[in-house]
Design a protein around this motif. Structure first.
Motif: not given
Length: 485
Positions: A355-374
């Motif tokens: 979680y610490y490594r992923d904190f502020l990893d916006f590219e990862k957030k974007k990929n996750i959220y876009l895959n979950l939103i329709t």
């Protein structure tokens, strides 16, 4: 500023009221009164346990009991982790007890060890657990013991019974207490099979005497894993523990850590709106809302926080970097937002590396959220928020942003909160017009989700009224934690 003393991450050997942050003494006094008041029944009740998870203070409580019971019992404290590499913990325990009473006579000790070794060999393969009792499988002993022996197993068992009783009589002679208590600690740090073998051997062989009781500190999670390893789904850990122990106690509840937190934070008033509370109370609530209440872990986080306080003192003199306005325990209100944010980042750094490594990893957030939103509209909104994130905006500039977006505070909070959106989630829906939340995540009691909830319900009021925001920003804080800790 009076610097709080860093607290050791070890059991407290000589516990006093001053350092009893978890109510250990009150619990210990109750257990002491029970044991002393029922000494005459110890010929029938031999096995006691203290349940508590790792880091809950079991060791400190048992150390306190050991000290307090010395006038009524001959006390022994067996720290199992010191013998965790031994292949036979039960034998190590027997040798430990003998070593502490070498004055009973070398030949006497040798006999006890000799017979003990004979019956404890091959114990792991011989213990059976059924719905009614714990018993031995003699055939496994015969298979395991192929060497020529002076005595059969049954002869050795009878001899061990006799020697153990003689041993008890020997160490309770003259002016010594008439009863013995053996504390067994740190079983949760030993191999699962070793834990079961030790507990079974104590129940089967070490309770032959009339003057010795055993008091074990147990983490149920560790025993549960051990039982699963050995018995699969056939036996439940609670059933096993019920068969082993006659009486059990539990560590006191510790969801309120105020006594511990008071060591690091004073009662300086931090006022938001109509609510006026000391920083110590607010920090206690912060840990509770994150469900991060294990005393040992909280202590480690607070020690790290104190280390950063020391760095800030140096920074105030050297002026070499923008440093967050964290609480300094000097009676002056600093930034509550930055103080709790630092605590959260320390928690991630120390206990949730991913979680610490992923904190502020916006590219990862974007990929996750876009895959979950329709819907395309929601996807565009998510991309817009992520690209506008405030990770590089200085905290002191937040109020101006809020003022500038006077009629769009929801928009500001969304851009701000996207920085803290969880990266581990399987369900998310965009909720752009909800002033309390930019996303509705699947309900998980994970630290990311709990901190996001904490911020989404409190940060708007906090940020609007916080007059002590610094020139730091989120990226600098993450770098500070990484470099300093």
């Amino acid at each position: 500023m009076t610097k709080p003393k860093l607290l050791a991450n070890l059991p407290i050997e000589n516990l006093t009221k001053e350092y009893d942050y978890l109510g250990v003494i009150d619990k210990g006094d109750l257990i002491k009164a029970f044991l002393v008041g029922n000494k005459e029944q110890l010929n029938e009740i031999k096995m006691f346990t203290l349940y508590g998870e790792w880091g809950s203070g079991k060791s400190s409580l048992m150390k306190y009991l050991e000290k307090e019971l010395k006038s009524d019992f001959n006390t022994f404290f067996f720290e199992a982790w010191e013998f965790e590499k031994d292949t036979n913990l039960a034998m190590s325990l027997l040798q430990f007890i003998n070593t502490k009473n070498i004055e009973t006579g070398e030949q006497f000790c040798d006999d006890l060890i000799k017979y003990g070794s004979r019956i404890l060999r091959g114990l792991g393969k011989s213990v059976k657990l059924n719905i009614y009792n714990i018993e031995l499988d003699p055939s496994s002993f015969v298979e395991e013991l192929t060497k020529k022996e002076e005595l059969s197993f049954y002869e050795a068992l009878n001899a061990f019974k006799l020697e153990f009783v003689r041993f008890e009589d020997k160490i309770t002679l003259n002016n010594k207490p008439k009863f013995n208590i053996v504390f067994i600690d740190d079983l949760d740090r030993c191999e699962p099979e070793q834990v079961l073998n030790l507990l079974s051997s104590i129940k089967l062989f070490f309770t032959y005497g009339q003057k010795t009781i055993f008091f074990c500190g147990i983490d149920k999670k560790a025993v549960n894993q051990a039982v699963k390893t050995k018995y699969g789904k056939v036996v439940k850990s609670n059933e096993y523990l019920e068969k082993i122990f006659d009486i059990s106690f539990s560590m006191p509840e510790y969801d309120n850590l105020l006594n511990l937190i008071n060591h690091y934070f004073d009662d300086t008033i931090y006022k938001f709106g109509v609510n006026t509370y000391g920083i110590n109370v607010r920090i206690n609530e912060f840990f509770r809302e994150l469900e991060f209440t294990n005393p040992r872990r909280v202590k480690k986080v607070l020690n790290k926080f104190q280390y950063l306080r020391n760095l800030k003192e140096i920074d105030l003199q050297m002026k070499f970097m923008p440093f967050p306005n964290i609480d300094m325990k000097d009676g002056v209100q600093q930034s509550f937002f930055e103080t709790t944010l630092i605590l959260y980042l320390i928690i991630l750094h120390e206990f949730y590396e991913d979680y610490y490594r992923d904190f502020l990893d916006f590219e990862k957030k974007k990929n996750i959220y876009l895959n979950l939103i329709t819907t395309d509209t929601e996807k565009k909104n998510v991309i817009n928020l992520i690209e506008r994130n405030f990770s590089c905006l200085n905290f002191e500039d937040y109020p101006e942003k809020i003022k500038h977006l006077k009629h769009k505070q929801v928009d500001f909070m969304n851009v701000f909160l996207i920085c803290f959106g969880p990266t581990e989630t399987k369900n998310v829906s965009f909720n752009h017009f909800n002033e309390n939340s930019i996303f509705l995540f699947d309900k998980k009691n994970k630290i990311e989700h709990l901190y996001y909830k904490f911020l989404s319900t409190k940060s708007q009021q906090i940020l609007l009224e916080d007059k002590n925001l610094s020139k730091c920003n989120l990226k600098r804080l993450k770098k500070l934690i990484k470099n300093a800790l």
